[in-house]
Enzyme design. Structure first.
Site, PDB file in Angstrom:
ATOM      1  N   LYS A  81       1.979   1.045   6.254  1.00  0.00           N
ATOM      2  CA  LYS A  81       1.335   2.166   5.566  1.00  0.00           C
ATOM      3  C   LYS A  81      -0.173   1.939   5.523  1.00  0.00           C
ATOM      4  O   LYS A  81      -0.636   0.810   5.293  1.00  0.00           O
ATOM      5  CB  LYS A  81       1.907   2.301   4.152  1.00  0.00           C
ATOM      6  N   SER A 156       4.359   9.305  -1.313  1.00  0.00           N
ATOM      7  CA  SER A 156       3.229   9.292  -0.403  1.00  0.00           C
ATOM      8  C   SER A 156       3.507   8.535   0.896  1.00  0.00           C
ATOM      9  O   SER A 156       2.749   8.652   1.852  1.00  0.00           O
ATOM     10  CB  SER A 156       2.028   8.655  -1.112  1.00  0.00           C
ATOM     11  N   SER A 180       7.008   6.705  -4.436  1.00  0.00           N
ATOM     12  CA  SER A 180       6.450   6.954  -3.099  1.00  0.00           C
ATOM     13  C   SER A 180       7.138   6.220  -1.960  1.00  0.00           C
ATOM     14  O   SER A 180       6.840   6.482  -0.799  1.00  0.00           O
ATOM     15  CB  SER A 180       4.952   6.618  -3.083  1.00  0.00           C
TER      16      SER A 180
END
Length: 486
Positions: A81, A156, A180
């Site tokens: 990420k 996210s 997330s």
């Protein structure tokens, strides 16, 4: 794609039998990325040249018998990420304000994967500064759900979940502040764990809300998840919130035996607002767990109704403080003006997206003189009550179970103009961040042809029991074998 239908232990065995090479795996990953990622949008940055060079070195180790056969992750491609520091690889947190930022060190979780000889193929799309539930807040490009390209992958960590679901990499790292990791895992039909707060180092993770953020793995199966978690967990002296506690052998917990276990089902998790299709899949999952010998009882988390507003006040307050460092002076993009104050203003107004600005403003308001006690202090008191609710239930129950999300993935653009509706997507996940307890989302079927996630919540530092229940359920069903067709 066929290679990544295998589990991590399968790929490990193929490598050590020399039926495939590390180069084969890395090539397969980039081939798949080139085939599908223009549709999915999971990756923001690729690391192809370095990855191929590293693969060649690891193949030499394999051929010379120098590779450690106990290292399951050896030679496997991974996506990271884009809010985790990666030395020599741009890290932007999907924000224009960090468009030119290249870190000078690795995040601890990334470093641990490098030590295990994994190969980072690229950086993954996300909501800007991890603020969002749909991945529509990335300032670079949309990420789409591999099951239905007209729908969101969740946020996210949308890129992290979509990359695994679409077979671009066998596993990824995401971060979870209010759901997330778990929400995109549920929306994309994969497995995602939020560990106990303090179990995985946050060093090198670009902070959104420091008391809530946790790094965790996203994988296709529970066993794969446990392998990755085994590697990234542990104490780190560079992170003051990292807990110095021995890391158990998570793989030993995967026995499939949950006879006699007591499962609490919070009635608030199946209340109004949860879609009928989602409720139906959760009830089927609970029936399956009872078949396996567990006992399921309805329980209550009485303060859960206050958790969502408390979460957004606390997380936004911490964000307003954490994001003050992004001013264009020390690093990141700078919008030069004649006066210093104007430079700050222009840099931040052009560098941050709408959602980030919204949360900075909300947090600054909640922390301001005259409102601090009315909002921030009260939210902290609610947080304590939520934590006590969990502690009371865990005196009687081994785990708590409910849906990960109240709905199936929604259409892109459907909620983008309505921040309050978007925030409600976290209603079933943010409690665990407030309390700091571990939780995993595993696939439990589909509603309207779209994935539904089962959320299993455990006591502090009891990821073993969470994995045990998740693995037993997974082995008794075929939901984890379903794949999207792109």
């Amino acid at each position: 794609m066929e290679l990544f239908d295998h589990t991590l232990s399968d790929l490990h065995e193929l490598l050590h039998k020399q039926e495939v090479t590390v180069t084969d795996l890395v090539k397969e990953s980039f081939k798949r990325i080139k085939e599908v990622d223009d549709k999915v949008g999971a990756f923001l940055l690729l690391n192809e040249e370095n990855a191929m060079a590293q693969a060649k070195k690891l193949d030499e180790q394999l051929s010379e018998g120098k590779a450690d056969p106990s290292e399951i992750l050896f030679g496997l491609p991974v996506g990271i990420k884009d809010n985790m520091m990666t030395l020599g690889m741009k890290t932007t947190a999907a924000s224009q304000i960090l468009d030119n930022f290249e870190p000078v060190y690795n995040a601890t979780a990334v470093e641990k994967l490098i030590d295990a000889n994994t190969i980072t193929v690229g950086k993954l799309n996300m909501d800007e500064f991890a603020m969002g539930s749909s991945n529509e807040n990335s300032s670079y490009k949309l990420c789409r759900n591999p099951w239905d390209l007209s729908r969101v992958p969740g946020g996210s960590s949308g890129g992290s979940a979509a990359a695994v679901a679409s077979g671009q990499v066998p596993f990824t790292l995401g971060s979870d502040t209010g759901g997330s990791i778990r929400e995109p895992a549920a929306f994309c039909g994969v497995v995602g764990l939020k560990p106990t707060y303090g179990r995985v180092s946050r060093y090198g993770l670009i902070a959104f809300a420091s008391s809530l953020d946790q790094i965790g793995p996203i994988t296709r199966t529970v066993e794969d998840n446990a392998y990755v978690m085994q590697k990234i967990a542990g104490h780190d002296h560079r992170d003051s919130t990292s807990v110095d506690k021995p890391v158990p052998d998570y793989l030993k917990a995967l026995t499939g035996d949950i006879k006699g276990m007591k499962i609490g089902v919070p009635k608030e998790f199946l209340a109004a607002g949860v879609e009928d299709g989602v409720k139906a899949r959760i009830k089927e999952a609970l029936a399956k767990l009872e078949e396996l010998g567990a006992t399921c009882e309805e329980v209550s988390l009485p303060h859960s109704k206050y958790a969502l507003p408390a979460y957004y006040i606390l997380s936004s307050s911490e964000a307003s403080a954490n994001l003050a460092r992004f001013d264009g002076i020390r690093y990141g993009v700078r919008k030069e003006e004649n006066e210093l104050l104007q430079t700050y203003k222009k840099t931040r107004s052009e560098g941050f997206g709408d959602e980030v600005k919204r949360r900075i403003m909300l947090g600054t308001f909640a922390l301001s003189s005259g409102y601090y006690d009315a909002y921030y202090t009260k939210a902290q008191k609610v947080r304590t009550l939520v934590k006590e609710d969990f502690e009371d239930l865990f005196l009687q129950y081994d785990v708590l179970i409910g849906p990960t999300t109240p709905t199936v993935p929604f259409k892109i653009g459907e909620n983008v103009e309505d921040p309050l509706t978007m925030y409600v997507n976290d209603i079933l996940t943010n409690l665990m961040n407030l309390a700091g307890v571990p939780a995993i989302s595993v696939p439990c079927g589909q509603a309207d042809g779209l994935p539904v996630g089962l959320q299993i919540i455990g006591k502090h530092f009891d990821e073993e029991t969470v994995y045990k229940v998740a693995h037993a359920f997974e082995q008794a069903t075929d939901h984890h074998k379903m794949k999207p067709e792109l």
